[in-house]
Design a protein around this motif. Structure first.
Motif, PDB file in Angstrom:
ATOM      1  N   ILE A  11     -22.540  -5.947  34.858  1.00 60.15           N
ATOM      2  CA  ILE A  11     -22.439  -7.374  34.564  1.00 60.15           C
ATOM      3  C   ILE A  11     -21.402  -7.622  33.469  1.00 60.15           C
ATOM      4  CG2 ILE A  11     -23.670  -9.427  33.734  1.00 60.15           C
ATOM      5  CD1 ILE A  11     -24.515  -8.500  36.523  1.00 60.15           C
ATOM      6  N   VAL A  12     -20.504  -8.573  33.732  1.00 52.47           N
ATOM      7  CA  VAL A  12     -19.552  -9.062  32.733  1.00 52.47           C
ATOM      8  C   VAL A  12     -19.919 -10.507  32.436  1.00 52.47           C
ATOM      9  CG1 VAL A  12     -17.141  -9.618  32.231  1.00 52.47           C
ATOM     10  CG2 VAL A  12     -17.708  -7.529  33.476  1.00 52.47           C
ATOM     11  N   ARG A  13     -20.005 -10.847  31.174  1.00 49.87           N
ATOM     12  CA  ARG A  13     -20.380 -12.210  30.789  1.00 49.87           C
ATOM     13  C   ARG A  13     -19.128 -13.016  30.472  1.00 49.87           C
ATOM     14  NH1 ARG A  13     -24.732  -9.183  30.072  1.00 49.87           N
ATOM     15  NH2 ARG A  13     -26.783 -10.168  30.262  1.00 49.87           N
ATOM     16  N   LEU A  14     -18.711 -13.804  31.426  1.00 53.48           N
ATOM     17  CA  LEU A  14     -17.586 -14.706  31.210  1.00 53.48           C
ATOM     18  C   LEU A  14     -18.057 -15.926  30.431  1.00 53.48           C
ATOM     19  CD1 LEU A  14     -15.954 -14.685  34.764  1.00 53.48           C
ATOM     20  CD2 LEU A  14     -15.394 -13.223  32.803  1.00 53.48           C
ATOM     21  N   VAL A  15     -17.126 -16.589  29.784  1.00 51.77           N
ATOM     22  CA  VAL A  15     -17.414 -17.868  29.135  1.00 51.77           C
ATOM     23  C   VAL A  15     -16.570 -18.917  29.839  1.00 51.77           C
ATOM     24  CG1 VAL A  15     -17.365 -19.188  26.994  1.00 51.77           C
ATOM     25  CG2 VAL A  15     -17.897 -16.748  26.937  1.00 51.77           C
ATOM     26  N   ILE A  16     -17.232 -19.944  30.348  1.00 56.73           N
ATOM     27  CA  ILE A  16     -16.531 -20.977  31.108  1.00 56.73           C
ATOM     28  C   ILE A  16     -16.857 -22.349  30.534  1.00 56.73           C
ATOM     29  CG2 ILE A  16     -16.477 -19.606  33.228  1.00 56.73           C
ATOM     30  CD1 ILE A  16     -18.783 -21.375  34.275  1.00 56.73           C
ATOM     31  N   PRO A  17     -15.896 -23.287  30.599  1.00 57.74           N
ATOM     32  CA  PRO A  17     -16.164 -24.651  30.128  1.00 57.74           C
ATOM     33  C   PRO A  17     -16.937 -25.443  31.169  1.00 57.74           C
ATOM     34  CG  PRO A  17     -13.931 -24.513  30.953  1.00 57.74           C
ATOM     35  CD  PRO A  17     -14.511 -23.125  31.076  1.00 57.74           C
ATOM     36  N   GLU A  18     -17.732 -26.382  30.686  1.00 58.37           N
ATOM     37  CA  GLU A  18     -18.399 -27.335  31.574  1.00 58.37           C
ATOM     38  C   GLU A  18     -17.769 -28.710  31.412  1.00 58.37           C
ATOM     39  OE1 GLU A  18     -22.890 -25.753  32.077  1.00 58.37           O
ATOM     40  OE2 GLU A  18     -22.466 -26.686  30.140  1.00 58.37           O
ATOM     41  N   ILE A  19     -17.669 -29.147  30.172  1.00 57.03           N
ATOM     42  CA  ILE A  19     -16.953 -30.370  29.805  1.00 57.03           C
ATOM     43  C   ILE A  19     -16.206 -30.060  28.514  1.00 57.03           C
ATOM     44  CG2 ILE A  19     -18.605 -31.943  30.918  1.00 57.03           C
ATOM     45  CD1 ILE A  19     -19.806 -32.441  28.128  1.00 57.03           C
TER      46      ILE A  19
ATOM     47  N   GLY B 165     -15.618 -29.554  24.922  1.00 62.57           N
ATOM     48  CA  GLY B 165     -16.558 -29.465  23.822  1.00 62.57           C
ATOM     49  C   GLY B 165     -17.851 -28.756  24.162  1.00 62.57           C
ATOM     50  N   ARG B 166     -17.941 -28.219  25.387  1.00 66.01           N
ATOM     51  CA  ARG B 166     -19.155 -27.476  25.743  1.00 66.01           C
ATOM     52  C   ARG B 166     -18.823 -26.395  26.764  1.00 66.01           C
ATOM     53  NH1 ARG B 166     -23.420 -31.071  28.158  1.00 66.01           N
ATOM     54  NH2 ARG B 166     -22.734 -30.371  30.232  1.00 66.01           N
ATOM     55  N   CYS B 167     -19.166 -25.166  26.399  1.00 68.10           N
ATOM     56  CA  CYS B 167     -18.994 -24.024  27.302  1.00 68.10           C
ATOM     57  C   CYS B 167     -20.341 -23.355  27.513  1.00 68.10           C
ATOM     58  CB  CYS B 167     -18.008 -23.009  26.715  1.00 68.10           C
ATOM     59  SG  CYS B 167     -16.283 -23.530  26.698  1.00 68.10           S
ATOM     60  N   ARG B 168     -20.380 -22.439  28.446  1.00 67.88           N
ATOM     61  CA  ARG B 168     -21.589 -21.648  28.650  1.00 67.88           C
ATOM     62  C   ARG B 168     -21.220 -20.226  29.047  1.00 67.88           C
ATOM     63  NH1 ARG B 168     -24.161 -22.113  34.593  1.00 67.88           N
ATOM     64  NH2 ARG B 168     -22.510 -23.222  35.689  1.00 67.88           N
ATOM     65  N   VAL B 169     -22.157 -19.326  28.824  1.00 65.06           N
ATOM     66  CA  VAL B 169     -21.973 -17.941  29.236  1.00 65.06           C
ATOM     67  C   VAL B 169     -22.371 -17.832  30.700  1.00 65.06           C
ATOM     68  CG1 VAL B 169     -22.675 -15.550  28.836  1.00 65.06           C
ATOM     69  CG2 VAL B 169     -22.461 -17.133  26.899  1.00 65.06           C
ATOM     70  N   TYR B 170     -21.512 -17.205  31.495  1.00 64.93           N
ATOM     71  CA  TYR B 170     -21.724 -17.146  32.943  1.00 64.93           C
ATOM     72  C   TYR B 170     -21.610 -15.687  33.397  1.00 64.93           C
ATOM     73  CZ  TYR B 170     -21.490 -18.676  37.826  1.00 64.93           C
ATOM     74  OH  TYR B 170     -21.742 -18.904  39.161  1.00 64.93           O
ATOM     75  N   PRO B 171     -22.745 -15.006  33.605  1.00 61.35           N
ATOM     76  CA  PRO B 171     -22.697 -13.598  34.014  1.00 61.35           C
ATOM     77  C   PRO B 171     -22.216 -13.449  35.455  1.00 61.35           C
ATOM     78  CG  PRO B 171     -24.856 -14.208  33.104  1.00 61.35           C
ATOM     79  CD  PRO B 171     -24.123 -15.479  33.402  1.00 61.35           C
ATOM     80  N   ILE B 172     -21.341 -12.489  35.682  1.00 60.70           N
ATOM     81  CA  ILE B 172     -20.906 -12.143  37.031  1.00 60.70           C
ATOM     82  C   ILE B 172     -20.946 -10.626  37.182  1.00 60.70           C
ATOM     83  CG2 ILE B 172     -19.386 -14.157  37.208  1.00 60.70           C
ATOM     84  CD1 ILE B 172     -17.012 -12.148  36.896  1.00 60.70           C
ATOM     85  N   GLU B 173     -20.979 -10.150  38.420  1.00 60.04           N
ATOM     86  CA  GLU B 173     -20.856  -8.722  38.653  1.00 60.04           C
ATOM     87  C   GLU B 173     -19.400  -8.315  38.466  1.00 60.04           C
ATOM     88  OE1 GLU B 173     -22.495  -7.513  42.346  1.00 60.04           O
ATOM     89  OE2 GLU B 173     -24.528  -8.199  41.858  1.00 60.04           O
ATOM     90  N   VAL B 174     -19.204  -7.101  37.986  1.00 55.27           N
ATOM     91  CA  VAL B 174     -17.856  -6.658  37.664  1.00 55.27           C
ATOM     92  C   VAL B 174     -16.936  -6.731  38.885  1.00 55.27           C
ATOM     93  CG1 VAL B 174     -18.285  -4.182  38.103  1.00 55.27           C
ATOM     94  CG2 VAL B 174     -16.554  -4.890  36.422  1.00 55.27           C
ATOM     95  N   GLY B 175     -17.488  -6.564  40.076  1.00 58.55           N
ATOM     96  CA  GLY B 175     -16.692  -6.644  41.296  1.00 58.55           C
ATOM     97  C   GLY B 175     -16.155  -8.036  41.585  1.00 58.55           C
ATOM     98  N   GLU B 176     -16.704  -9.050  40.891  1.00 56.10           N
ATOM     99  CA  GLU B 176     -16.246 -10.423  41.087  1.00 56.10           C
ATOM    100  C   GLU B 176     -15.080 -10.801  40.179  1.00 56.10           C
ATOM    101  OE1 GLU B 176     -19.500 -13.459  41.619  1.00 56.10           O
ATOM    102  OE2 GLU B 176     -20.726 -11.787  40.876  1.00 56.10           O
ATOM    103  N   LEU B 177     -14.722  -9.924  39.264  1.00 62.26           N
ATOM    104  CA  LEU B 177     -13.660 -10.242  38.304  1.00 62.26           C
ATOM    105  C   LEU B 177     -12.358 -10.620  39.002  1.00 62.26           C
ATOM    106  CD1 LEU B 177     -13.954  -7.714  35.336  1.00 62.26           C
ATOM    107  CD2 LEU B 177     -13.750 -10.212  35.169  1.00 62.26           C
ATOM    108  N   TYR B 178     -11.991  -9.857  40.008  1.00 64.01           N
ATOM    109  CA  TYR B 178     -10.723 -10.140  40.694  1.00 64.01           C
ATOM    110  C   TYR B 178     -10.732 -11.548  41.271  1.00 64.01           C
ATOM    111  CZ  TYR B 178      -7.005 -10.259  44.115  1.00 64.01           C
ATOM    112  OH  TYR B 178      -5.896 -10.641  44.830  1.00 64.01           O
ATOM    113  N   SER B 179     -11.834 -11.929  41.902  1.00 63.45           N
ATOM    114  CA  SER B 179     -11.933 -13.263  42.510  1.00 63.45           C
ATOM    115  C   SER B 179     -11.768 -14.350  41.468  1.00 63.45           C
ATOM    116  CB  SER B 179     -13.279 -13.413  43.210  1.00 63.45           C
ATOM    117  OG  SER B 179     -13.537 -14.759  43.560  1.00 63.45           O
ATOM    118  N   TRP B 180     -12.413 -14.172  40.301  1.00 66.14           N
ATOM    119  CA  TRP B 180     -12.301 -15.165  39.231  1.00 66.14           C
ATOM    120  C   TRP B 180     -10.882 -15.256  38.684  1.00 66.14           C
ATOM    121  CZ3 TRP B 180     -15.414 -18.694  36.672  1.00 66.14           C
ATOM    122  CH2 TRP B 180     -16.703 -18.842  37.189  1.00 66.14           C
TER     123      TRP B 180
END
Length: 356
Positions: A323-331, A333-348
């Motif tokens: 699992i890799v924990r990406l940080v992504i924005p929602e709006i 001034g606000r982000c969240r931690v978004y876990p993905i499987e390491v195999g999904e990194l390329y897609s992101w």
């Protein structure tokens, strides 16, 4: 002068204001560091600019200063340099009753902090950041480290300073490129926690020295809150990693020719575009981020492809198992931690680079 208290396992103050280095002896003694023996750790660039001045001020106030200087640059943030510093401290007979002052940017802070944490199993540490990036980010929070061949900051420690002295007069003398480095981290703070700061940074200029104190203070409050809640980086503090997973890969791809701030700017852009493409972020995020970065001439397009970045991002130090924990924005001034499987990194990364 502004005083901001960081409530970590070791509580300490960050002092932010003009001409603090000119009065560094007084500042230290008033903070409880009585005149005595100390080690000043800095790099060759900062030493040329401020080394003699700071040493003279300290000696005038009764401090016995041992100055350790190493070559400047991210490429020297290594075990070899750390070993050189530790050998210097031992040769100077620095003791636990003495203290270390790290004078410089992020590389100096990382190495001085790491050395302080392991030499004699812990020596008191003071940091005096001389870059905007270090002032708003790396000087606070207790993370120290060196780079390995497999990645950035792969070896290190958590070790809080006892005091941080941020001289805004020094920061106002930074050139445009150095200033932009710090702006990237300020924009990051705005994106994860403060939409007003994000808007304010558009008109923030290094020529307006009076503007440094409130902007730096705002960033330190954001980081201080996250550190207080999650000092050892197991949860909420991951938010400070916004843009950093691709950024560290970008730095390594470039052989560290692309600076950390520029890489973070690219990394935030990649993650924002990817989150929007996957339907997880408001499109306003991209506009707010683009406006802030554009106002300071920050590069937003990455020269490397998704495959190159994914191969290196797999080694992200926050990876847990698969699992890799990406940080992504929602709006803005606000982000969240978004876990993905390491195999999904390329897609992101492909989505963020427009390759998908």
């Amino acid at each position: 002068m502004k005083r901001i208290t960081i409530n970590a396992s070791t509580e300490y103050d960050v002092l932010v204001g003009p001409d603090l280095l000119k009065n560094i002896g007084t500042v230290l003694s008033e903070a409880g560091f009585a005149p005595g023996r100390m080690a000043l750790i800095t790099d060759s660039t900062v030493d040329e600019l401020y080394g003699e001045q700071v040493c003279a001020e300290l000696k005038n106030d009764g401090y016995e200063v041992y100055r350790c200087v190493f070559p400047a640059g991210e490429g020297y943030k290594t075990w070899t340099t750390l070993g050189y510093i530790l050998d210097y401290l031992a040769a100077a007979e620095i003791r636990r009753s003495d203290f270390i002052l790290g004078l410089g940017g992020g590389v100096v802070g990382d190495l001085a902090g790491f050395a302080a944490s392991v030499y004699l199993r812990g020596v008191p540490l003071v940091l005096a950041p001389t870059t905007l990036l270090a002032a708003v980010d790396s000087s606070v929070g207790g993370k120290n480290g060196v780079n390995l061949g497999t990645g950035k900051n792969m070896a290190g420690s958590f070790y809080q300073p006892r005091l941080v002295v941020c001289d805004t007069t020094v920061l106002s003398r930074l050139n445009a490129a150095q200033f932009a480095e710090g702006v990237a981290e300020i924009i990051k703070c705005g994106m994860i926690a403060d939409e007003k700061l994000l808007a304010r940074i558009v008109d923030f200029r290094r020529s307006r020295a009076t503007g440094f104190v409130p902007v730096i203070s705002a960033c330190l409050r954001i980081k201080g809150d996250l550190v207080a809640r999650d000092e050892f980086d197991r949860g909420d503090r991951h938010l400070l990693n916004f843009g950093h997973t691709p950024a560290h890969a970008i730095e390594r791809c470039s052989g560290y020719r692309i600076s950390h701030g520029q890489a973070v700017a690219m990394g935030m852009s990649i993650m924002t575009r990817a989150a929007i493409a996957k339907g997880l972020a408001d499109s306003e995020c991209a506009l707010a981020l683009h406006t802030a970065l554009l106002a300071h001439g920050m590069a937003q397009r990455c020269p490397y492809g998704a495959a190159e970045l994914a191969a290196l991002a797999r080694m992200d130090k926050k990876r847990q198992g698969d699992i890799v924990r990406l940080v992504i924005p929602e709006i803005p001034g606000r982000c969240r931690v978004y876990p993905i499987e390491v195999g999904e990194l390329y897609s992101w990364l492909a989505a963020g680079l427009g390759e998908a």
